[in-house]
Scaffold this motif. Structure first.
Motif, PDB file in Angstrom:
ATOM      1  N   ALA A  41       1.072  -1.398   0.218  1.00  0.00           N
ATOM      2  CA  ALA A  41      -0.076  -0.052  -0.252  1.00  0.00           C
ATOM      3  C   ALA A  41       0.504   1.108  -0.120  1.00  0.00           C
ATOM      4  CB  ALA A  41      -0.836   0.005   0.794  1.00  0.00           C
ATOM      5  N   LEU A  42       1.627   1.211   1.072  1.00  0.00           N
ATOM      6  CA  LEU A  42       2.656   2.525   0.687  1.00  0.00           C
ATOM      7  C   LEU A  42       3.445   2.222  -0.316  1.00  0.00           C
ATOM      8  CD1 LEU A  42       4.053   4.726   2.161  1.00  0.00           C
ATOM      9  CD2 LEU A  42       5.592   2.911   3.126  1.00  0.00           C
ATOM     10  N   THR A  43       4.310   1.261  -0.906  1.00  0.00           N
ATOM     11  CA  THR A  43       4.267   1.900  -2.787  1.00  0.00           C
ATOM     12  C   THR A  43       3.812   2.265  -3.489  1.00  0.00           C
ATOM     13  OG1 THR A  43       6.000  -0.142  -1.730  1.00  0.00           O
ATOM     14  CG2 THR A  43       5.714   0.302  -4.106  1.00  0.00           C
ATOM     15  N   ALA A  44       2.354   1.551  -3.886  1.00  0.00           N
ATOM     16  CA  ALA A  44       1.512   2.224  -4.398  1.00  0.00           C
ATOM     17  C   ALA A  44       1.290   3.711  -4.167  1.00  0.00           C
ATOM     18  CB  ALA A  44      -0.101   1.243  -4.021  1.00  0.00           C
ATOM     19  N   VAL A  45       0.973   4.423  -2.698  1.00  0.00           N
ATOM     20  CA  VAL A  45       0.878   5.727  -2.390  1.00  0.00           C
ATOM     21  C   VAL A  45       2.351   5.929  -3.903  1.00  0.00           C
ATOM     22  CG1 VAL A  45       1.796   7.662  -0.881  1.00  0.00           C
ATOM     23  CG2 VAL A  45      -0.110   5.882  -0.746  1.00  0.00           C
ATOM     24  N   ILE A  46       3.438   5.655  -3.518  1.00  0.00           N
ATOM     25  CA  ILE A  46       4.794   6.577  -4.305  1.00  0.00           C
ATOM     26  C   ILE A  46       4.586   6.241  -5.458  1.00  0.00           C
ATOM     27  CG2 ILE A  46       7.180   6.972  -3.795  1.00  0.00           C
ATOM     28  CD1 ILE A  46       5.835   7.989  -1.113  1.00  0.00           C
ATOM     29  N   ASP A  47       4.421   5.207  -5.819  1.00  0.00           N
ATOM     30  CA  ASP A  47       3.916   4.568  -7.208  1.00  0.00           C
ATOM     31  C   ASP A  47       3.385   5.642  -7.834  1.00  0.00           C
ATOM     32  OD1 ASP A  47       5.847   2.593  -6.758  1.00  0.00           O
ATOM     33  OD2 ASP A  47       4.532   1.033  -7.192  1.00  0.00           O
ATOM     34  N   LEU A  48       2.201   6.470  -7.152  1.00  0.00           N
ATOM     35  CA  LEU A  48       1.372   7.206  -7.693  1.00  0.00           C
ATOM     36  C   LEU A  48       1.689   8.645  -8.163  1.00  0.00           C
ATOM     37  CD1 LEU A  48      -2.294   5.377  -6.877  1.00  0.00           C
ATOM     38  CD2 LEU A  48      -1.453   5.023  -9.216  1.00  0.00           C
ATOM     39  N   PHE A  49       1.538   8.619  -6.949  1.00  0.00           N
ATOM     40  CA  PHE A  49       2.639  10.625  -6.373  1.00  0.00           C
ATOM     41  C   PHE A  49       3.774  10.592  -7.780  1.00  0.00           C
ATOM     42  CE2 PHE A  49       1.080  11.237  -1.988  1.00  0.00           C
ATOM     43  CZ  PHE A  49       0.265  11.540  -1.766  1.00  0.00           C
ATOM     44  N   GLU A  50       4.364   9.613  -7.888  1.00  0.00           N
ATOM     45  CA  GLU A  50       5.811  10.100  -8.979  1.00  0.00           C
ATOM     46  C   GLU A  50       5.227   9.619 -10.153  1.00  0.00           C
ATOM     47  OE1 GLU A  50       9.601   7.302 -10.358  1.00  0.00           O
ATOM     48  OE2 GLU A  50       7.736   6.318  -8.621  1.00  0.00           O
ATOM     49  N   GLU A  51       4.340   8.889 -10.928  1.00  0.00           N
ATOM     50  CA  GLU A  51       3.323   8.689 -12.094  1.00  0.00           C
ATOM     51  C   GLU A  51       3.106  10.474 -12.032  1.00  0.00           C
ATOM     52  OE1 GLU A  51       0.761   5.552 -12.372  1.00  0.00           O
ATOM     53  OE2 GLU A  51       2.511   4.397 -11.942  1.00  0.00           O
ATOM     54  N   HIS A  52       2.127  10.876 -11.381  1.00  0.00           N
ATOM     55  CA  HIS A  52       1.112  12.191 -11.054  1.00  0.00           C
ATOM     56  C   HIS A  52       3.114  13.275 -11.538  1.00  0.00           C
ATOM     57  CE1 HIS A  52      -0.712  15.544 -10.739  1.00  0.00           C
ATOM     58  NE2 HIS A  52       0.104  16.586  -9.800  1.00  0.00           N
ATOM     59  N   VAL A  53       4.111  13.267 -10.716  1.00  0.00           N
ATOM     60  CA  VAL A  53       4.920  14.144 -10.963  1.00  0.00           C
ATOM     61  C   VAL A  53       5.808  14.167 -12.564  1.00  0.00           C
ATOM     62  CG1 VAL A  53       7.112  15.199 -10.136  1.00  0.00           C
ATOM     63  CG2 VAL A  53       5.378  14.592  -8.732  1.00  0.00           C
ATOM     64  N   ARG A  54       6.232  13.101 -12.790  1.00  0.00           N
ATOM     65  CA  ARG A  54       6.607  12.839 -13.802  1.00  0.00           C
ATOM     66  C   ARG A  54       6.166  12.998 -15.118  1.00  0.00           C
ATOM     67  NH1 ARG A  54      11.552  11.160 -12.984  1.00  0.00           N
ATOM     68  NH2 ARG A  54      11.771   9.863 -10.446  1.00  0.00           N
ATOM     69  N   LYS A  55       4.418  12.863 -14.946  1.00  0.00           N
ATOM     70  CA  LYS A  55       4.271  12.891 -16.019  1.00  0.00           C
ATOM     71  C   LYS A  55       3.562  14.445 -16.500  1.00  0.00           C
ATOM     72  CE  LYS A  55      -0.798  12.267 -18.427  1.00  0.00           C
ATOM     73  NZ  LYS A  55      -2.008  11.423 -17.794  1.00  0.00           N
ATOM     74  N   ASN A  56       3.239  15.645 -14.968  1.00  0.00           N
ATOM     75  CA  ASN A  56       3.217  16.838 -14.748  1.00  0.00           C
ATOM     76  C   ASN A  56       3.869  18.141 -14.971  1.00  0.00           C
ATOM     77  OD1 ASN A  56      -0.149  16.387 -15.270  1.00  0.00           O
ATOM     78  ND2 ASN A  56       0.596  15.000 -13.963  1.00  0.00           N
ATOM     79  N   TYR A  57       5.151  17.624 -14.693  1.00  0.00           N
ATOM     80  CA  TYR A  57       6.168  18.320 -13.918  1.00  0.00           C
ATOM     81  C   TYR A  57       7.208  18.255 -14.520  1.00  0.00           C
ATOM     82  CZ  TYR A  57       2.820  19.998 -10.503  1.00  0.00           C
ATOM     83  OH  TYR A  57       1.444  19.645 -10.022  1.00  0.00           O
ATOM     84  N   LYS A  58       8.022  19.118 -15.704  1.00  0.00           N
ATOM     85  CA  LYS A  58       9.435  19.189 -16.425  1.00  0.00           C
ATOM     86  C   LYS A  58      10.568  18.834 -15.328  1.00  0.00           C
ATOM     87  CE  LYS A  58       7.966  20.631 -20.585  1.00  0.00           C
ATOM     88  NZ  LYS A  58       7.803  21.711 -21.486  1.00  0.00           N
ATOM     89  N   GLN A  59      10.062  20.152 -14.439  1.00  0.00           N
ATOM     90  CA  GLN A  59      11.386  19.722 -12.909  1.00  0.00           C
ATOM     91  C   GLN A  59      10.617  20.189 -12.515  1.00  0.00           C
ATOM     92  OE1 GLN A  59      14.105  23.308 -14.149  1.00  0.00           O
ATOM     93  NE2 GLN A  59      14.648  23.329 -12.175  1.00  0.00           N
ATOM     94  N   VAL A  60      11.519  19.774 -11.257  1.00  0.00           N
ATOM     95  CA  VAL A  60      11.083  19.487  -9.156  1.00  0.00           C
ATOM     96  C   VAL A  60      12.225  19.678  -9.068  1.00  0.00           C
ATOM     97  CG1 VAL A  60       9.678  19.159  -7.930  1.00  0.00           C
ATOM     98  CG2 VAL A  60       8.925  18.361  -9.448  1.00  0.00           C
ATOM     99  N   ASP A  61      12.465  20.770  -8.726  1.00  0.00           N
ATOM    100  CA  ASP A  61      14.298  20.737  -7.543  1.00  0.00           C
ATOM    101  C   ASP A  61      13.943  20.655  -5.457  1.00  0.00           C
ATOM    102  OD1 ASP A  61      15.637  22.197  -9.143  1.00  0.00           O
ATOM    103  OD2 ASP A  61      13.656  23.858  -9.025  1.00  0.00           O
ATOM    104  N   LEU A  62      12.237  20.270  -5.479  1.00  0.00           N
ATOM    105  CA  LEU A  62      12.159  20.117  -3.996  1.00  0.00           C
ATOM    106  C   LEU A  62      11.229  19.658  -3.994  1.00  0.00           C
ATOM    107  CD1 LEU A  62      14.033  22.940  -2.029  1.00  0.00           C
ATOM    108  CD2 LEU A  62      14.818  20.655  -2.010  1.00  0.00           C
ATOM    109  N   ILE A  63      10.561  18.570  -2.836  1.00  0.00           N
ATOM    110  CA  ILE A  63       9.240  18.271  -1.987  1.00  0.00           C
ATOM    111  C   ILE A  63       9.783  18.685  -0.946  1.00  0.00           C
ATOM    112  CG2 ILE A  63       8.056  16.634  -1.166  1.00  0.00           C
ATOM    113  CD1 ILE A  63       8.193  16.294  -4.652  1.00  0.00           C
TER     114      ILE A  63
END
Length: 181
Positions: A41-63
């Protein structure tokens, strides 16, 4: 959403417990502890967040993670994205020079702060927490980022309580929620 994403969302949803009348009468508390206890379940949360970020943001410097449950998901996501992680804490919890902002809670006032050198002007940040209710804490984090002259790309939460309209308070910033009630 793709079939794999849908099954991960179902897994996450199954791991959120509801506790009526906690911490006060009339409140239905959404508990994420079972997500943290279950590696899938924890992996699923992080997977979905990661997919969202990679799909929607070209550059992220910090979380930027909010005290305290944003600290649970934020570092894992930051590690996956190979970016830094920054803490937004309750006032008085961080050493050194800090920048703070006061904000209203449902039943009072609070202050959030960040170390003065944690975010540089112009850095692109995503803010993460476990839950969006009225939006007070996330709004305060956005205001802190404004003081630091950072660019808030958006906010991300595991759970959004839609009836409390917290997303309205965060406009013009976008909110990405995995589960909505």
């Amino acid at each position: 959403m793709a079939a794999g994403s849908e099954s991960r969302l179902q897994l996450i949803h199954r791991h959120i417990r509801a506790f009526p009348d906690f911490p006060n009468t009339g409140i239905l508390f959404r508990d994420i502890c079972p997500i943290l206890k279950d590696p899938a379940a924890l992996t699923a949360v992080i997977d979905l967040f990661e997919e969202h970020v990679r799909k929607n943001y070209k550059q992220v410097d910090l979380i930027v993670g909010l005290d305290a449950r944003g600290f649970l998901f934020g570092p894992l996501l930051a590690q996956r994205l190979c970016v830094g992680f920054v803490l937004v804490r309750k006032k008085g919890k961080l050493p050194g020079a800090t920048v703070s902002v006061a904000y209203n809670l449902e039943y009072g006032k609070a202050e959030a702060e960040i170390q003065e050198d944690a975010v540089a002007p112009g850095q692109k940040v995503l803010i993460i927490d476990d839950l969006l209710a009225t939006g007070g804490t996330l709004y305060a984090a956005c205001e802190l980022m404004k003081k630091q002259q950072a660019e808030v790309l958006g906010c991300m939460v595991v759970i959004e309580l839609k009836e409390l309209n917290g997303f309205e308070r965060l406009k013009p910033h976008s909110v990405f929620s995995l589960v909505k009630y």
